[in-house]
Design an enzyme around this catalytic site. Structure first.
Site, PDB file in Angstrom:
ATOM      1  N   ARG A 142      24.587  42.311  25.544  1.00  0.00           N
ATOM      2  CA  ARG A 142      25.686  43.267  25.329  1.00  0.00           C
ATOM      3  C   ARG A 142      26.917  42.540  24.801  1.00  0.00           C
ATOM      4  O   ARG A 142      27.079  41.343  24.967  1.00  0.00           O
ATOM      5  CB  ARG A 142      26.059  44.007  26.608  1.00  0.00           C
ATOM      6  CG  ARG A 142      26.653  43.145  27.729  1.00  0.00           C
ATOM      7  CD  ARG A 142      28.156  43.186  27.809  1.00  0.00           C
ATOM      8  NE  ARG A 142      28.677  42.223  28.757  1.00  0.00           N
ATOM      9  CZ  ARG A 142      29.051  40.991  28.451  1.00  0.00           C
ATOM     10  NH1 ARG A 142      28.955  40.554  27.219  1.00  0.00           N
ATOM     11  NH2 ARG A 142      29.514  40.164  29.371  1.00  0.00           N
ATOM     12  N   GLU A 157      38.002  43.800  30.070  1.00  0.00           N
ATOM     13  CA  GLU A 157      37.466  42.515  30.532  1.00  0.00           C
ATOM     14  C   GLU A 157      37.991  42.178  31.916  1.00  0.00           C
ATOM     15  O   GLU A 157      39.198  42.303  32.172  1.00  0.00           O
ATOM     16  CB  GLU A 157      37.877  41.430  29.527  1.00  0.00           C
ATOM     17  CG  GLU A 157      36.823  40.386  29.297  1.00  0.00           C
ATOM     18  CD  GLU A 157      35.575  40.959  28.639  1.00  0.00           C
ATOM     19  OE1 GLU A 157      34.597  41.218  29.378  1.00  0.00           O
ATOM     20  OE2 GLU A 157      35.566  41.137  27.420  1.00  0.00           O
ATOM     21  N   HIS A 158      37.086  41.746  32.768  1.00  0.00           N
ATOM     22  CA  HIS A 158      37.404  41.403  34.158  1.00  0.00           C
ATOM     23  C   HIS A 158      37.967  42.617  34.903  1.00  0.00           C
ATOM     24  O   HIS A 158      38.817  42.482  35.773  1.00  0.00           O
ATOM     25  CB  HIS A 158      38.363  40.201  34.234  1.00  0.00           C
ATOM     26  CG  HIS A 158      37.700  38.922  33.820  1.00  0.00           C
ATOM     27  ND1 HIS A 158      36.890  38.202  34.667  1.00  0.00           N
ATOM     28  CD2 HIS A 158      37.672  38.266  32.636  1.00  0.00           C
ATOM     29  CE1 HIS A 158      36.420  37.130  34.028  1.00  0.00           C
ATOM     30  NE2 HIS A 158      36.873  37.158  32.779  1.00  0.00           N
ATOM     31  N   ASP A 204      35.512  45.150  35.744  1.00  0.00           N
ATOM     32  CA  ASP A 204      34.383  45.812  36.431  1.00  0.00           C
ATOM     33  C   ASP A 204      34.382  45.554  37.934  1.00  0.00           C
ATOM     34  O   ASP A 204      34.175  46.465  38.732  1.00  0.00           O
ATOM     35  CB  ASP A 204      33.018  45.498  35.774  1.00  0.00           C
ATOM     36  CG  ASP A 204      32.629  44.041  35.733  1.00  0.00           C
ATOM     37  OD1 ASP A 204      33.474  43.173  36.066  1.00  0.00           O
ATOM     38  OD2 ASP A 204      31.473  43.747  35.366  1.00  0.00           O
ATOM     39  N   GLY A 244      24.346  31.413  27.084  1.00  0.00           N
ATOM     40  CA  GLY A 244      25.673  30.928  27.474  1.00  0.00           C
ATOM     41  C   GLY A 244      26.779  31.350  26.515  1.00  0.00           C
ATOM     42  O   GLY A 244      27.842  30.735  26.493  1.00  0.00           O
ATOM     43  N   GLY A 276      28.241  34.370  26.453  1.00  0.00           N
ATOM     44  CA  GLY A 276      29.009  35.506  26.958  1.00  0.00           C
ATOM     45  C   GLY A 276      28.470  36.842  26.464  1.00  0.00           C
ATOM     46  O   GLY A 276      29.174  37.851  26.448  1.00  0.00           O
ATOM     47  N   SER A 302      25.574  38.126  27.742  1.00  0.00           N
ATOM     48  CA  SER A 302      24.703  38.606  28.827  1.00  0.00           C
ATOM     49  C   SER A 302      23.232  38.286  28.623  1.00  0.00           C
ATOM     50  O   SER A 302      22.367  39.143  28.834  1.00  0.00           O
ATOM     51  CB  SER A 302      24.862  40.107  29.047  1.00  0.00           C
ATOM     52  OG  SER A 302      26.133  40.368  29.503  1.00  0.00           O
ATOM     53  N   ASP A 357      27.282  44.130  32.822  1.00  0.00           N
ATOM     54  CA  ASP A 357      26.235  43.572  31.969  1.00  0.00           C
ATOM     55  C   ASP A 357      24.902  44.288  32.192  1.00  0.00           C
ATOM     56  O   ASP A 357      24.209  44.657  31.243  1.00  0.00           O
ATOM     57  CB  ASP A 357      26.073  42.072  32.248  1.00  0.00           C
ATOM     58  CG  ASP A 357      27.385  41.327  32.105  1.00  0.00           C
ATOM     59  OD1 ASP A 357      28.338  41.899  31.560  1.00  0.00           O
ATOM     60  OD2 ASP A 357      27.451  40.158  32.544  1.00  0.00           O
TER      61      ASP A 357
END
Ligand code: GLA
Length: 410
Positions: A50, A56-57, A59, A148, A150, A152, A198
């Site tokens: 995704r 962002e940050h 959830d 890695g 970002g 997901s 995610d």
């Protein structure tokens, strides 16, 4: 933005490689399985990565997020093993890591396993607790979700595993439970206290739609993204700053503490007035974290409205404000992400609608909305600018919002 024929993204476009269709990845996984196990697989499941467009940050603060599934997948091919003696019931082979691991859901200790295998074990254990015993299996895992980055890759692996087990057992989990089970696998077996974004993106992804997810109620509102003038461009910095590794959990802890100090259940319930009332007493770092979360939740809801209204100017401003807030108040950006966003901002007026870091931060990718007619020029300019200033070659690709996880064969 002037209207012109959008370039086809079916073909390679300068620094943007031609996309690999899911069918080609499925063929590759099938061939990989046959190579490894000497017969065709009986089941194949796929789950997408995704990209988060904004939110962002938020959830794990019960807020809103606006992600979409991408046309990059984890594909798992599997079959019952041939009747031979086996050390453990499940044999997993990973194309990406060129290794094989043996495991058993009865042996729930994950320490001896490499990180990627822990996600699979976590889901196997979770499914077993729901009465879904996968039984002995040979599995081949293939993926084109950057690791890695970002995007997901781990959630895609978890959700692909759960989808495969659904095919094998002939039982489907309710989709919300499936996503939560995968999130729990990540908490318990990988030690990452992630939110739900995610896994929900990978399960509920919908072709040509973003997903406005209320992380408190888990209610989803689909937001169409079908304007042929707008391309989603993902640029990987190709750096991952490990720092101490605990930054994510630290941010989450700071948010929980800030909520406690403000006297609310979570930062979802905090307001600007409440924050102002507590400004003298609140530690500056907690005030900064709260400021990001309150603002980002507002921006996310506004972004869904802006996209629905085709208000790209407003959308661009919201993405810029999101990036600034993640850089200055939440402190999860890095030099390379900032540079990509700056380069995007230097393009011809109207070429880039908006650009921001995406995902947890400290490296990984940016997401940009780019006007179709400028896509190739923008991609080339950012690629060159980034390479010249960092010495690192970035990776770029475009994607439409993709459908969520599904059984391909089974
Ligand atoms: C990671 C986590 C998500 C979310 C993002 C930040 O991707 O897995 O749950 O918190 O970071 O938005």
């Amino acid at each position: 933005m002037t209207v012109s024929q959008p370039p086809s993204t079916d073909q390679a476009l300068g620094v943007i490689p031609a996309p690999v269709p899911l069918a080609a990845l499925v063929d590759r996984a099938q061939a990989g399985f046959e190579d490894r196990f000497g017969r065709p697989p009986r089941w194949i499941a796929a789950a997408p990565g995704r990209v988060n467009v904004i939110g962002e940050h938020t959830d794990y603060n019960d807020g809103f997020v606006l992600p979409m599934a991408i046309e990059r997948y984890v594909v798992i091919a599997a079959d019952r093993p041939q009747p031979t003696s086996r050390p453990m019931p499940i044999c997993m082979s990973s194309s990406a890591f060129e290794t094989a691991e043996w495991l058993s859901p009865d042996d729930a200790s994950s320490e001896r396993l490499p990180p990627w295998a822990r996600y699979v074990l976590g889901v196997l254990v979770g499914c077993r607790s729901q009465g879904m015993q996968a039984g002995p299996l040979d599995m081949l895992i293939d993926s084109n979700v950057p690791l890695g980055g970002g995007l997901s890759s781990s959630a895609a692996l978890e959700v692909a595993t759960a989808t495969l087990i659904e095919a094998v057992t002939g039982r489907s989990l309710p989709p919300v439970e499936k996503a939560l089970l995968c999130q729990q696998a990540e908490h318990r077996f990988a030690g990452v206290p992630c939110g739900i974004m995610d896994q929900f993106s990978s399960v509920f992804g919908r072709r040509d739609h973003l997903m406005l997810l209320d992380c408190r109620s888990t209610e989803i509102t689909s937001v169409p993204l079908t304007d042929p003038q707008v391309h989603v461009l993902i640029i990987n910095t190709n750096v991952k700053h490990e720092l101490t590794g605990g930054e994510y959990a630290e941010r989450r802890g700071q948010c929980e503490l800030a909520a406690k100090r403000l006297g609310v259940a979570s930062l979802r319930d905090a307001t600007w007035d409440l924050l102002a009332d507590h400004s003298a007493a609140l530690e500056p770092v907690l005030a900064r974290r709260a400021r990001h979360v309150i603002g980002e939740i507002e921006r996310t809801v506004q972004a869904a409205e802006a996209i629905a209204a085709g208000d790209w100017k407003q959308m661009g401003q919201l993405m810029a404000a999101s990036h600034d807030s993640l850089r200055d108040d939440y402190e999860v950006s890095c030099r390379e992400l900032d540079l990509l966003v700056e380069l995007a901002g230097q393009q011809a007026p109207g070429a880039v609608i908006g650009s921001r870091m995406t995902g947890g931060g400290f490296g990984g990718c940016t997401v940009s909305l780019v006007s179709s007619e400028h896509l190739e020029t923008v991609a080339h300019a950012i690629h060159e600018g980034y390479r010249n200033q960092t010495g690192i070659v970035p990776s770029l690709f475009t994607t439409r919002p993709a459908a969520g996880a599904h059984v391909v064969v089974g």
